[in-house]
Design an enzyme around this catalytic site. Structure first.
Site, mmCIF file in Angstrom:
data_model
loop_
_atom_site.group_PDB
_atom_site.id
_atom_site.type_symbol
_atom_site.label_atom_id
_atom_site.label_comp_id
_atom_site.label_asym_id
_atom_site.label_seq_id
_atom_site.Cartn_x
_atom_site.Cartn_y
_atom_site.Cartn_z
ATOM 1 N NE ARG A 88 -2.346 -1.113 3.588
ATOM 2 C CZ ARG A 88 -1.823 -0.303 4.487
ATOM 3 N NH1 ARG A 88 -1.924 1.013 4.348
ATOM 4 N NH2 ARG A 88 -1.214 -0.766 5.541
ATOM 5 C CE1 TYR A 231 2.175 -7.352 -4.112
ATOM 6 C CE2 TYR A 231 1.115 -6.568 -2.115
ATOM 7 C CZ TYR A 231 1.904 -7.505 -2.772
ATOM 8 O OH TYR A 231 2.404 -8.585 -2.079
ATOM 9 C CE LYS A 240 -6.420 -3.473 4.549
ATOM 10 N NZ LYS A 240 -6.572 -3.876 5.941
ATOM 11 C CG HIS A 260 -7.229 -2.782 10.077
ATOM 12 N ND1 HIS A 260 -5.925 -2.343 10.212
ATOM 13 C CD2 HIS A 260 -7.178 -3.806 9.186
ATOM 14 C CE1 HIS A 260 -5.133 -3.076 9.448
ATOM 15 N NE2 HIS A 260 -5.862 -3.968 8.821
ATOM 16 C CB SER A 282 -0.820 -3.458 8.077
ATOM 17 O OG SER A 282 -1.941 -2.646 7.790
ATOM 18 C CB CYS A 284 0.415 -6.141 14.086
ATOM 19 S SG CYS A 284 1.575 -4.819 13.688
ATOM 20 C CB THR A 287 -3.779 -13.693 9.269
ATOM 21 O OG1 THR A 287 -4.148 -12.588 8.446
ATOM 22 C CG2 THR A 287 -4.128 -14.981 8.559
ATOM 23 C CG ASP A 307 -7.592 -6.948 6.824
ATOM 24 O OD1 ASP A 307 -6.645 -6.709 7.602
ATOM 25 O OD2 ASP A 307 -7.830 -6.240 5.825
ATOM 26 C CB SER A 398 5.335 -12.297 -0.412
ATOM 27 O OG SER A 398 5.830 -12.918 0.752
ATOM 28 N NE ARG A 399 -0.052 -8.560 2.718
ATOM 29 C CZ ARG A 399 -0.653 -8.114 3.823
ATOM 30 N NH1 ARG A 399 -1.766 -8.668 4.240
ATOM 31 N NH2 ARG A 399 -0.131 -7.120 4.522
ATOM 32 C CG PHE A 524 3.083 -17.504 16.714
ATOM 33 C CD1 PHE A 524 2.608 -16.870 15.576
ATOM 34 C CD2 PHE A 524 4.385 -17.205 17.140
ATOM 35 C CE1 PHE A 524 3.401 -15.981 14.848
ATOM 36 C CE2 PHE A 524 5.187 -16.320 16.415
ATOM 37 C CZ PHE A 524 4.689 -15.725 15.277
ATOM 38 C CD GLU A 526 2.324 -21.823 24.270
ATOM 39 O OE1 GLU A 526 1.262 -21.853 24.944
ATOM 40 O OE2 GLU A 526 3.104 -22.790 24.174
ATOM 41 C CG ASN A 527 -0.673 -14.915 21.138
ATOM 42 O OD1 ASN A 527 0.205 -14.669 21.976
ATOM 43 N ND2 ASN A 527 -0.526 -14.629 19.852
HETATM 44 P P1 GTP Z 1 -2.724 -7.312 7.502
HETATM 45 O O1 GTP Z 1 -3.243 -8.391 6.634
HETATM 46 O O2 GTP Z 1 -1.555 -6.594 6.924
HETATM 47 O O3 GTP Z 1 -3.758 -6.356 7.996
HETATM 48 O O4 GTP Z 1 -2.066 -7.942 8.794
HETATM 49 P P2 GTP Z 1 -2.381 -9.061 9.857
HETATM 50 O O5 GTP Z 1 -2.531 -8.367 11.171
HETATM 51 O O6 GTP Z 1 -3.434 -10.008 9.453
HETATM 52 O O7 GTP Z 1 -0.998 -9.760 9.829
HETATM 53 P P3 GTP Z 1 -0.554 -11.240 10.092
HETATM 54 O O8 GTP Z 1 -1.391 -11.961 11.097
HETATM 55 O O9 GTP Z 1 -0.432 -11.910 8.794
HETATM 56 O O10 GTP Z 1 0.861 -10.874 10.706
HETATM 57 C C1 GTP Z 1 1.945 -11.555 10.323
HETATM 58 C C2 GTP Z 1 3.170 -11.167 11.097
HETATM 59 O O11 GTP Z 1 2.930 -11.090 12.503
HETATM 60 C C3 GTP Z 1 4.183 -12.238 10.889
HETATM 61 O O12 GTP Z 1 5.436 -11.634 10.784
HETATM 62 C C4 GTP Z 1 4.065 -13.068 12.158
HETATM 63 O O13 GTP Z 1 5.238 -13.765 12.416
HETATM 64 C C5 GTP Z 1 3.777 -11.997 13.195
HETATM 65 N N1 GTP Z 1 3.036 -12.515 14.359
HETATM 66 C C6 GTP Z 1 1.752 -12.932 14.393
HETATM 67 N N2 GTP Z 1 1.401 -13.371 15.620
HETATM 68 C C7 GTP Z 1 2.506 -13.208 16.396
HETATM 69 C C8 GTP Z 1 2.785 -13.468 17.767
HETATM 70 O O14 GTP Z 1 1.948 -13.921 18.522
HETATM 71 N N3 GTP Z 1 4.032 -13.161 18.197
HETATM 72 C C9 GTP Z 1 4.988 -12.637 17.371
HETATM 73 N N4 GTP Z 1 6.189 -12.369 17.871
HETATM 74 N N5 GTP Z 1 4.763 -12.398 16.074
HETATM 75 C C10 GTP Z 1 3.540 -12.662 15.594
HETATM 76 C C1 SPV Z 2 -3.070 -4.196 5.359
HETATM 77 O O1 SPV Z 2 -2.059 -3.600 4.950
HETATM 78 O O2 SPV Z 2 -3.625 -3.890 6.442
HETATM 79 C C2 SPV Z 2 -3.622 -5.325 4.599
HETATM 80 C C3 SPV Z 2 -3.036 -5.601 3.291
HETATM 81 O O3 SPV Z 2 -4.554 -5.963 5.049
HETATM 82 S S1 SPV Z 2 -3.646 -4.578 2.022
HETATM 83 O O4 SPV Z 2 -4.891 -5.161 1.550
HETATM 84 O O5 SPV Z 2 -2.652 -4.516 0.969
HETATM 85 O O6 SPV Z 2 -3.923 -3.255 2.551
HETATM 86 MN MN MN Z 3 -5.234 -5.171 7.041
#
Ligand code: GTP
Ligand code: SPV
Ligand code: MN
Length: 616
Positions: A88, A231, A240, A260, A282, A284, A287, A307, A398-399, A524, A526-527
């Site tokens: 983005r 993208y 978004k 979000h 994003s 964080c 997923t 999301d 990458s996605r 992960f 453990e959350n």
């Molecule tokens: P968008 O799709 O961009 O909105 O993001 P999202 O919040 O869905 O991101 P996603 O869950 O795909 O986040 C992926 C990143 O977060 C990866 O780098 C993971 O390793 C990291 N991550 C997710 N859960 C944890 C966790 O519990 N601990 C740590 N240290 N990293 C985490």
């Molecule tokens: C984000 O960046 O929060 C995403 C990926 O979910 S995108 O759809 O590219 O904005």
């Molecule tokens: Mn997002």
């Protein structure tokens, strides 16, 4: 007929399969955009399997997609974007409200009439030589009360197929757009015509885009115009642009919330069901939490969304949420057997991967998918790669794009147009210090304060520097379609309206770091231990230690059975560090000062005063 077959001089407006809409404004819009952008042909997307097959075949022939080895990954594809179009573009994202104050200090603003002129020039003849896809879509279950309809025009087949995974597209959505049904026009062009002014034709490239990029929103007329990028959130306009930026404006006007947030269904060992929504910025962990496979026995987490959440008070006065999307556009790196096995199962096939690495056996790979990298692969730029290359094989943003139905943890309610009742809302970000593992807000306004004061280290999900701590209120900094101070006020008002029925609010942080820079909390699966504590709080079964920043767990009431964590390290992340919090208060005071005091809710000022005072 091949979609990219021989061009005709004039755009033919005959819709191949679906016919025209019952909505005159929609037919006129398509006609007008075709006259402006001058595509070779217009194609109304019907959402059929045959259409998917045809489009993906065309893209393979064109070089936009690589078909993965069907033995490993049936009906799946790899796209490699241009290295200048990988995320983005927040600095090219604009809110075009008549009054700049309605966009507010956190958004880029442009005058709507000037922007419209500028965009019309950019879009003029921008689709020459290309097919213009018309994609009717529904955000949310078809026909649902909370759902909304839109139509995206795009000149990218990659976008058309991705939209088919991410939203409910095609004839079924088109049928719902009656003569007087509101729908959101969402115009997109990659900005790379194949025919010049003088008629010279050029060959297409694998990932067309333009150096000039504009992601524009017209909140008053509820329109989206996106130019120059193919993208993710720049181009899949249901996500978004519509479901957050435009929908947040609708939500402000109509008394609901477009957020979000992920949505999960949690079942306790006693078989009690809770629904949680969580806002993390994003990349964080949305997923990951949405697909949580709990490490602790007896607990079950099912996925509703990963999301975006649309939440509305129901007739019973409780807050109900739907996931307006139909698929996941998930971050690949860091997604693997040990971190998110549910996601790795979800993407078994029927998946479009973008900017991951290609294994020599025709499957995909990225950092974190497996602990041992392949000895050789082709990286996201198409270059030879080995573990010794010293570069990443997959782009950090990458996605994978995949339909939600394929997720083994998908909840049966995910497609329910009525949504689910939200019991608790979580706010979290990447905070290496200060913010504890979990804390509970003492009231709705305190919860809104937690959301408004969120900050997080930036990630690769947006272009720009990574790892910079920035304020990201409600994880909506790049996504609020109006003045953030008004957005805060709207949240305060929603709490007043929900009253007793307002969900509980918690702050979480998986990302505390130790002196060596390692994560203190294992995260992960453990959350689930934190989710357990939250659910026990909802049940009133555990105590929250009252502190100035909110209710904190007592160490012995946080389930650490079988967890490998140093008790002292754990104590450190469920405590308040007064000095760090005093600095936090100063930073928040500065941040709050950036908003117009006439719009900024006094309830938040009071929360800050109280916190500052209580810290002493
Ligand atoms: P968008 O799709 O961009 O909105 O993001 P999202 O919040 O869905 O991101 P996603 O869950 O795909 O986040 C992926 C990143 O977060 C990866 O780098 C993971 O390793 C990291 N991550 C997710 N859960 C944890 C966790 O519990 N601990 C740590 N240290 N990293 C985490
Ligand atoms: C984000 O960046 O929060 C995403 C990926 O979910 S995108 O759809 O590219 O904005
Ligand atoms: Mn997002």
């Amino acid at each position: 007929m091949s979609l990219l077959e021989s061009p005709t001089a004039e755009p033919s407006v005959a819709a191949p399969s679906s016919g025209h809409s019952h909505n005159t404004a929609l037919n006129d819009w398509v006609q007008n955009i075709a006259e402006l952008t001058r595509p070779d042909r217009i194609y109304w997307v019907d959402g059929s399997v045959g259409e998917w097959d045809r489009l993906t075949k065309e893209m393979v022939a064109q070089g936009t997609l690589i078909r993965l080895n069907p033995e490993w990954r049936p009906n799946s594809f790899l796209a490699r974007s241009d290295p200048d179009d990988v995320a983005r573009v927040e600095d090219r994202t604009f809110i075009c409200s008549t009054d700049p104050d309605d966009a507010g200090p956190t958004n880029n603003w442009r005058d709507p009439s000037i922007m419209r002129l500028e965009l019309s020039e950019l879009f003029a003849a921008s689709m020459r030589g290309r097919t213009m896809y018309v994609i009717p879509f529904s955000m949310g279950p078809l026909g649902g009360d909370i759902s909304q309809l839109g139509v995206q025009i795009t000149d990218s087949a990659y976008v058309a197929t991705s939209m088919a995974l991410m939203t409910r597209t095609g004839d079924a959505a088109l049928e719902l757009i009656g003569p007087h049904t509101p729908w959101v026009p969402a115009l997109h062009s990659v900005g790379a015509p194949l025919v010049d002014e003088d008629g010279t034709r050029r060959d297409d490239v694998a990932w067309p885009h333009s150096e000039t990029k504009y992601i524009c929103h017209f909140p008053e007329t509820r329109e989206i115009w996106s130019f120059g990028s193919g993208y993710g959130g720049n181009a899949l306009l249901g996500k978004k642009c519509f479901a957050l930026r435009i929908a947040s404006v609708m939500a402000r006007d109509e008394g609901w919330l477009a957020e979000h947030m992920l949505i999960i269904k949690v079942t306790s060992p006693e078989n009690r069901v809770f629904h949680l929504a969580a806002a993390f910025p994003s990349a964080c962990g949305k997923t990951n939490l949405a697909m949580l496979a709990p490490s602790i026995p007896g607990w079950k987490v099912e996925t509703i969304g990963d999301d975006i959440a649309w939440m509305r008070p129901g007739t019973d006065g409780r807050l109900r949420a739907i996931n307006p999307e139909r698929g996941f556009f998930g971050v690949a790196p860091g997604t693997g057997e040990s971190t998110n096995p549910t996601a790795t199962e979800t993407i078994w096939g029927n998946t479009i991967f973008t900017n991951v690495a290609l294994r020599d056996d025709g499957d995909v790979w990225w950092e974190g998918l497996t602990s041992t990298p392949p000895a050789h692969a082709t990286d996201w730029r198409g270059n030879d790669w080995t573990p010794a290359s010293g570069t990443v094989a997959a782009h950090p943003n990458s996605r994978f794009t995949v339909a939600a139905e394929q997720c083994p943890s998908i909840a049966s309610e995910w497609d329910d147009p009525e949504g689910v009742v939200i019991d608790a809302i979580l706010f979290g970000g990447r905070r290496p210090s200060t913010v504890p593992l979990v804390s509970e807000a003492r009231s709705w306004p305190h919860g809104v304060f937690m959301g408004a004061t969120m900050a997080s280290e930036t990630t690769a999900a947006a272009t720009g520097q990574v790892g910079q701590l920035r304020h990201d209120p409600f994880a909506m900094l790049p996504f609020a379609g109006y003045n953030m101070a008004d957005y805060f006020a709207h949240w305060i008002k929603m709490g007043e309206r929900l009253g007793e029925n307002a969900p509980a609010v918690f702050s979480v942080n998986w990302f505390r770091k130790d002196a060596d820079g390692g994560f203190v909390w294992p995260g992960f699966s453990e959350n689930a231990r934190v989710i357990e504590w939250i659910v026990r709080r909802l049940e009133g079964a555990v105590t929250a230690r009252r502190t100035p920043i909110g209710g904190l767990p007592l160490a012995h009431e946080l389930n650490t059975e079988g967890l490998d964590i140093d008790p002292q390290a754990l104590a450190g992340i469920i405590d308040v560090e007064p000095d760090a919090w005093r600095r936090e208060c100063a930073s928040v005071a500065d941040y709050f000062g950036t908003f117009d005091p006439r719009r900024f809710p006094v309830a938040l000022t009071r929360e800050l005063e109280r916190l500052t005072r209580d810290l002493g």
